[in-house]
Design a protein around this motif. Structure first.
Motif, mmCIF file in Angstrom:
data_model
loop_
_atom_site.group_PDB
_atom_site.id
_atom_site.type_symbol
_atom_site.label_atom_id
_atom_site.label_comp_id
_atom_site.label_asym_id
_atom_site.label_seq_id
_atom_site.Cartn_x
_atom_site.Cartn_y
_atom_site.Cartn_z
ATOM 1 N N TYR A 48 0.832 -1.196 0.000
ATOM 2 C CA TYR A 48 0.000 0.000 0.000
ATOM 3 C C TYR A 48 0.870 1.252 0.000
ATOM 4 N N ILE A 49 0.197 2.395 0.022
ATOM 5 C CA ILE A 49 0.881 3.673 -0.144
ATOM 6 C C ILE A 49 1.237 4.252 1.221
ATOM 7 N N SER A 50 2.461 4.746 1.325
ATOM 8 C CA SER A 50 2.897 5.299 2.598
ATOM 9 C C SER A 50 2.775 6.811 2.612
ATOM 10 N N SER A 51 2.634 7.391 3.808
ATOM 11 C CA SER A 51 2.541 8.842 3.925
ATOM 12 C C SER A 51 3.804 9.443 4.500
ATOM 13 N N VAL B 187 10.218 7.550 1.517
ATOM 14 C CA VAL B 187 9.980 6.107 1.508
ATOM 15 C C VAL B 187 10.497 5.468 0.238
ATOM 16 N N LYS B 188 10.296 6.142 -0.875
ATOM 17 C CA LYS B 188 10.649 5.508 -2.152
ATOM 18 C C LYS B 188 12.135 5.164 -2.213
ATOM 19 N N ALA B 189 12.945 6.119 -1.730
ATOM 20 C CA ALA B 189 14.394 5.876 -1.750
ATOM 21 C C ALA B 189 14.745 4.632 -0.954
ATOM 22 N N GLU B 190 14.115 4.476 0.218
ATOM 23 C CA GLU B 190 14.386 3.299 1.041
ATOM 24 C C GLU B 190 13.835 2.034 0.399
ATOM 25 N N LEU C 271 15.354 -1.831 -0.522
ATOM 26 C CA LEU C 271 14.763 -3.087 -0.045
ATOM 27 C C LEU C 271 14.441 -4.023 -1.202
ATOM 28 N N ASP C 272 13.728 -3.484 -2.176
ATOM 29 C CA ASP C 272 13.188 -4.324 -3.248
ATOM 30 C C ASP C 272 12.985 -3.440 -4.471
ATOM 31 N N PRO C 273 13.971 -3.390 -5.337
ATOM 32 C CA PRO C 273 13.932 -2.456 -6.481
ATOM 33 C C PRO C 273 12.661 -2.570 -7.296
ATOM 34 N N GLU C 274 12.149 -3.787 -7.460
ATOM 35 C CA GLU C 274 10.967 -3.955 -8.301
ATOM 36 C C GLU C 274 9.747 -3.276 -7.728
ATOM 37 N N SER C 275 9.568 -3.399 -6.426
ATOM 38 C CA SER C 275 8.340 -2.844 -5.873
ATOM 39 C C SER C 275 8.339 -1.330 -5.935
ATOM 40 N N ALA C 276 9.512 -0.730 -6.062
ATOM 41 C CA ALA C 276 9.548 0.726 -6.154
ATOM 42 C C ALA C 276 8.863 1.211 -7.418
ATOM 43 N N ASN C 277 8.754 0.326 -8.403
ATOM 44 C CA ASN C 277 8.063 0.730 -9.616
ATOM 45 C C ASN C 277 6.611 0.301 -9.636
ATOM 46 N N ASN C 278 6.142 -0.209 -8.515
ATOM 47 C CA ASN C 278 4.761 -0.656 -8.447
ATOM 48 C C ASN C 278 3.850 0.551 -8.260
ATOM 49 N N PRO C 279 3.004 0.841 -9.254
ATOM 50 C CA PRO C 279 2.172 2.051 -9.167
ATOM 51 C C PRO C 279 1.157 1.979 -8.040
ATOM 52 N N LEU C 280 0.928 0.776 -7.510
ATOM 53 C CA LEU C 280 -0.034 0.685 -6.429
ATOM 54 C C LEU C 280 0.595 1.076 -5.101
ATOM 55 N N ILE C 281 1.905 1.015 -5.021
ATOM 56 C CA ILE C 281 2.589 1.423 -3.807
ATOM 57 C C ILE C 281 3.141 2.838 -3.968
ATOM 58 N N PHE C 282 3.582 3.149 -5.146
ATOM 59 C CA PHE C 282 4.093 4.489 -5.436
ATOM 60 C C PHE C 282 3.361 5.028 -6.654
ATOM 61 N N PRO C 283 2.157 5.507 -6.453
ATOM 62 C CA PRO C 283 1.347 5.935 -7.604
ATOM 63 C C PRO C 283 1.982 7.120 -8.311
ATOM 64 N N ASP C 284 1.928 7.049 -9.627
ATOM 65 C CA ASP C 284 2.459 8.166 -10.406
ATOM 66 C C ASP C 284 1.402 9.258 -10.521
ATOM 67 N N ASP C 285 1.788 10.378 -11.100
ATOM 68 C CA ASP C 285 0.873 11.518 -11.185
ATOM 69 C C ASP C 285 -0.374 11.173 -11.976
#
Lengths: 388, 285, 286
Positions: free
Chosen positions: A331-334, A338-341, A345-359
């Motif tokens: 899920y998305i953090s407030s 967070v993204k940098a960390e 942890l897991d490079p792939e999940s950083a591109n997951n739009p559900l965790i890091f939604p794009d504009d």
């Protein structure tokens, strides 16, 4: 706590009060709560155990042993406080109904932290009825990591009582096997496509179901009017009467979706993100016309241990920990940074739009009108729709 | 002991006191409170005040007559189905069971020992859309290609029937087992065919069991909400679902209380009608 | 009126059709009954079978592979152990209290004539005639009004309340058929009332009390609706299952359910065996 030096204490206090003025500047309401937030009532010591009620599938888990949570274990290692983590929140209304008995009599519920969603009327009720304790912001220096967008929610304008846990987006999940290979991408398909008759579920949460429908109708869910409500309501009513809707669910749509009992479900972004991996037949989309975004918030119920809960909140507002939780739960953090960390942890999940939604995604999601959540007429109508 | 001899009423009073006290305090008094609450009005946010709000009852009946009717229809059908299904089975055990009677009876009671919820969840799995049962029925065209068993009235009624079957079967068994086989022999000696013997001897003698079983099945079934919730859609929701949601989710106590009394009243009416037909002694034993 | 010759003629060699029909009729009932029993046991078989399943995901509804893991790690699911322990604690406590209270009431109802017998009968019968949802909801109302905290105590109170009726009915049934002469004989032989009760009455109604106790135990462990309303923040096993059902029911739930099932069945079977043996002994002695 015992090995804090005097300097450390002063430093934290200074940081704490600095953090207080920012939400104070931004909030519409006056800043009279500023001094009060510095005081703590009750014991100043940390308790032995932190009792934490949360939703299911909402924290990071050790993939080899689902009983363990790395972030919780780290908290225990750092502070010596054990965590009793109970996943007993299934649906805001039901959970609130369960806890309001003791709380209404001024008694605690054996919990230090509970989590409720801001697109239901319950956070507002908790605060207005004074059923929650004030946070000890002196113990939460990491509060500065709170993203600006979350600094002043309507139910708690100066964040005296709550902090965000995770946020998510409502969307449509499809089980391709049950839907005949077609991905469901619009509420119109969901509500009116006869091929899906009886194989569709909606959420019991008003905001989550009504927002995408209103957006599709061309209305604005953040400013609900009687007419826009009626338009959306009638569509849902028609779908229920015609047998299109199988049932209204809380978190439990996941089981039906997985088993193939339903073809499409209005659902929450992270559930399918964690479920998607295992089941190749599942897809999740944001509805074409958009939907709502919501945030779950941590509260300290009456008689919860304020120092311990505040300490924990500070812990999860560390970007490293926040990343663990966000990526683990999907899920998305407030929390800032967070993204940098997460990348570490897991490079792939950083591109997951559900965790890091794009504009692109962010531009399509709105927050549901909180005033509408408290409208008695709407509430009664919605309940009668749910069949109760 | 002397005291008890002296005052004859003391012995039963002492025996009854603890049990009856418990029932009075924790059964009658709560019902009283429920009644009190049903006449309140207000909302959760503002608080409730007692003001003889009899309108709550009218609202309950008119607002939820669909669910009320549905509850009685479903439990009626389920009771009948339970009777029809279990009678031959129980007859077989009672008359043909011989040495194995008690063991076979155990099979009937056995489902009772698996948590109610789990039994219903098991049916949810068995009747799943992608499961073997539905698949089979689709293959033999008893169901259309897109048809399903779950989330239908059939599933809910079937669930209720299954869950309350032991309540019907056990009293039936007790009354059938008590029938003296010599009576049936006598009937045969008097040239009665097996069918006639059954209709004229067995059936009437099993009447108390039928009555008891019907009551023990119908009454709890009418208030059930789990089967409707797990196996049905909102179009199958019964009164129990409404009461549960009003109590625990909506926190609308007056409406929930009023609806509960309406349900109880309707059951009482059905009970009285039934009692007139069969006689009260058979009910309370 | 048939003559002797005609009667004899009728008795020889019924037709094949008639014999087949007789065969079918004879065995239909058996076949039907076996099918009915299968229907009754089907869900239980499924539950037990899937307790040995190793699900690929968190969902346990298609068969993957056989494993004993779930049985050895039955408390691997957080919260399940506490829930089972709580259920057992409540069940045992409830059984003890309800059996005692209910037996006393049954004794009073059968042995004594007193005014108010009918209303007492009614009061005892009413909880069984009230839908569980009303029982649970009204109790919750009481606790809220009295500002009494919901939790272990309230669950216990609720369970005793609705099991007393079952105990009374069960014990009463046995007491009604009880031969008072045995007690009279004992008293004629010089025993006082308490000794008579202890040495004659109690042992003879013990099977009924035992059955009632088992019934109490089963009902208490199994109860969901009334507990749901009155548990507060406590979780019994059925409540745990309800919560788990929202997402995915782990196989450990099947394990616990199967274990309870087997134990209960064993207890019932033992009870029956003991009673049958006693019956035979009694017959032998007579």
């Amino acid at each position: 706590m015992s090995h804090l030096t005097r300097q450390e204490l002063l430093r934290r206090a200074a940081l704490g009060s600095a953090a207080l003025t920012i939400p104070g500047l931004l909030s519409a309401c006056g800043g009279e709560d500023e001094e009060a937030a510095g005081t703590t009532t009750g014991p100043a010591e940390l308790a032995d155990t932190l009792r934490f009620s949360n939703w299911q599938l909402y924290i990071d888990r050790d993939p080899k042993d689902k009983k363990r949570s790395p972030s919780l274990e780290q908290f225990t290692a750092q502070t010596g406080v054990k965590v009793e983590y109970v996943e007993d929140v299934n649906d805001n209304a039901t959970y609130f109904g369960k806890i309001q008995g003791p709380l209404s009599q001024g008694r605690g519920i054996d919990r230090d932290i509970i989590v409720m969603t801001d697109n239901s009327r319950f956070p507002g009720l908790l605060v207005s009825k004074q059923w929650v304790e004030k946070l000890d912001k002196e113990r939460i220096p990491n509060i500065t990591n709170l993203i600006p967008a979350q600094e002043s929610p309507p139910f708690d304008p100066d964040r005296s009582y709550s902090l965000p846990w995770l946020s998510g987006i409502t969307g449509i999940a499809t089980n391709l096997k049950a839907s005949g290979g077609e991905v469901v991408t619009t509420m119109q398909q969901l509500l009116e496509d006869t091929k899906l008759k009886g194989k569709v579920t909606l959420l019991t949460e008003v905001a989550d179901t009504m927002s995408p429908i209103m957006l599709e109708n061309g209305d604005d869910p953040s400013k609900v009017t009687d007419e826009s409500w009626k338009r959306a309501y009638d569509r849902v009513q028609k779908a229920v009467d015609s047998g299109q809707i199988r049932r209204f669910t809380g978190n439990d749509y996941v089981a039906d979706l997985e088993k193939g009992n339903i073809a499409a479900a209005v659902s929450w972004s992270g559930d399918v993100a964690t479920g998607l991996a295992a089941n190749k037949d599942l897809r999740w989309n944001l509805p074409e016309q958009g939907s709502d975004i919501w945030t779950d918030n941590m509260f300290i119920p009456l008689e919860g241990s304020v120092p311990t809960a505040s300490e924990y909140m500070n812990f999860v507002f560390d970007p490293k920990i926040a990343a663990m939780i966000a990526v683990g739960a999907g899920y998305i953090s407030s929390v800032k940074g967070v993204k940098a960390e997460a990348v570490k942890l897991d490079p792939e999940s950083a591109n997951n739009p559900l965790i890091f939604p794009d504009d692109d995604i962010l531009s399509k999601v709105v927050q549901f009108d909180s005033a509408a959540l408290n409208n008695q007429t709407y509430i009664e109508q919605w309940q009668s729709l749910l069949g109760a | 002991m002397y005291l008890i001899h002296r005052h004859r009423w003391l012995a039963p009073a002492l025996l009854l006191a603890p049990g009856l006290a418990w029932l009075t305090v924790f059964f009658l008094v709560p019902l009283g409170f429920l009644g009190y609450q049903s006449l309140q009005s207000g909302s959760f946010e503002e608080g409730y005040t007692f003001d003889w709000a009899f309108s709550n009852y009218w609202d309950a009946i008119s607002g939820y007559k669909e669910q009320l009717i549905r509850s009685f229809v479903y439990s009626g059908i389920a009771t009948l189905a339970a009777l029809l299904i279990s009678y031959p089975l129980v007859y077989w055990i009672a008359f043909r069971g011989g040495r194995w009677k008690n063991l076979l009876l155990l099979f009937i009671v056995a489902p009772f020992f698996v948590t109610y919820l789990i039994r219903t969840l098991a049916w949810q799995n068995i009747l799943a859309d992608q499961g073997p049962v539905v698949g089979f029925l689709r293959d033999v065209h008893l169901l259309e290609a897109d048809g399903r068993l779950l989330a239908t009235t059939l599933a809910v009624v079937a669930g209720i029937t299954y869950n309350f079957l032991p309540f019907m079967a056990l009293p039936l068994y007790v009354s059938l087992e008590a029938i003296d086989p010599r009576l049936l022999e006598a009937a045969k000696d008097l040239y009665a065919s097996p069918t006639r013997a059954f209709l004229r001897v067995t059936l009437p003698l099993s009447a108390p069991g039928i009555v008891a079983g019907t009551l023990l099945t119908f009454i709890p079934a009418a208030g059930d909400f789990i089967n409707a919730q797990l196996l049905g859609t909102p179009n199958q929701y019964m009164v129990g679902n409404v009461i549960q949601s009003k109590f625990l989710e909506l926190i609308d106590y007056p409406a929930a209380a009023a609806l509960s009394f309406v349900l109880m009243a309707l059951i009482l009416v059905a009970l009285l009608a039934y009692a007139r037909v069969v006689g009260t002694e058979k009910l309370t034993g | 009126m048939t003559t002797a010759a005609e009667t004899v003629a009728v008795r020889t060699r019924p037709s094949v059709a008639a014999r087949t029909w007789a065969f079918v009729r004879r065995h239909t009932l058996t076949v039907y009954s076996l099918l009915a029993l299968t229907y009754l046991m089907l869900p239980i078989a499924v539950v037990i079978a899937f307790s040995f399943n190793q699900p690929a995901t968190q969902f346990n509804y298609t068969w993957q592979q056989f494993t004993f893991d779930n049985w050895t790690n039955w408390d691997a699911v957080p919260g399940i152990r506490d829930a089972v322990v709580l259920s057992l604690q409540i069940a045992v406590l409830t059984t003890v209290v309800a059996t005692v209270l209910g037996t006393l009431v049954a004794l009073a109802l059968v042995r004594h004539r007193f005014r108010g017998r009918a209303p007492t009968n009614l009061l005892v019968f009413l909880p069984m005639a009230t839908p569980e949802i009303v029982l649970g909801a009204s109790l919750l109302t009481l606790f809220l009004q009295m500002r009494f905290a919901t939790g272990f105590t309230t669950i216990f109170i609720a369970h005793v309340m609705f099991t007393i009726s079952y105990v009374v009915v069960t014990v009463k049934a046995r007491l009604v058929g009880f031969d008072r002469h045995l007690e009279e004989a004992a008293m004629d032989l010089g025993a006082n009332e308490w000794t008579t009760f202890r040495k004659i009455t109690l042992p003879l109604i013990a099977p009924a009390i035992l059955s009632a106790a088992l019934l109490c135990l089963a009902i208490s462990i199994d109860d969901f609706v009334i507990t749901y309303f009155n548990a507060g923040s406590e979780t019994t096993f059925p409540l745990f299952v309800w919560g788990a059902a929202r997402v995915a029911v782990p196989p450990q739930v099947n394990v616990v359910a199967s274990a309870i099932f087997v134990l209960a069945l064993a207890a019932m079977a033992a009870n029956i065996l003991i009673q049958t043996r006693r019956g035979r002994q009694a017959k032998g002695a007579a």
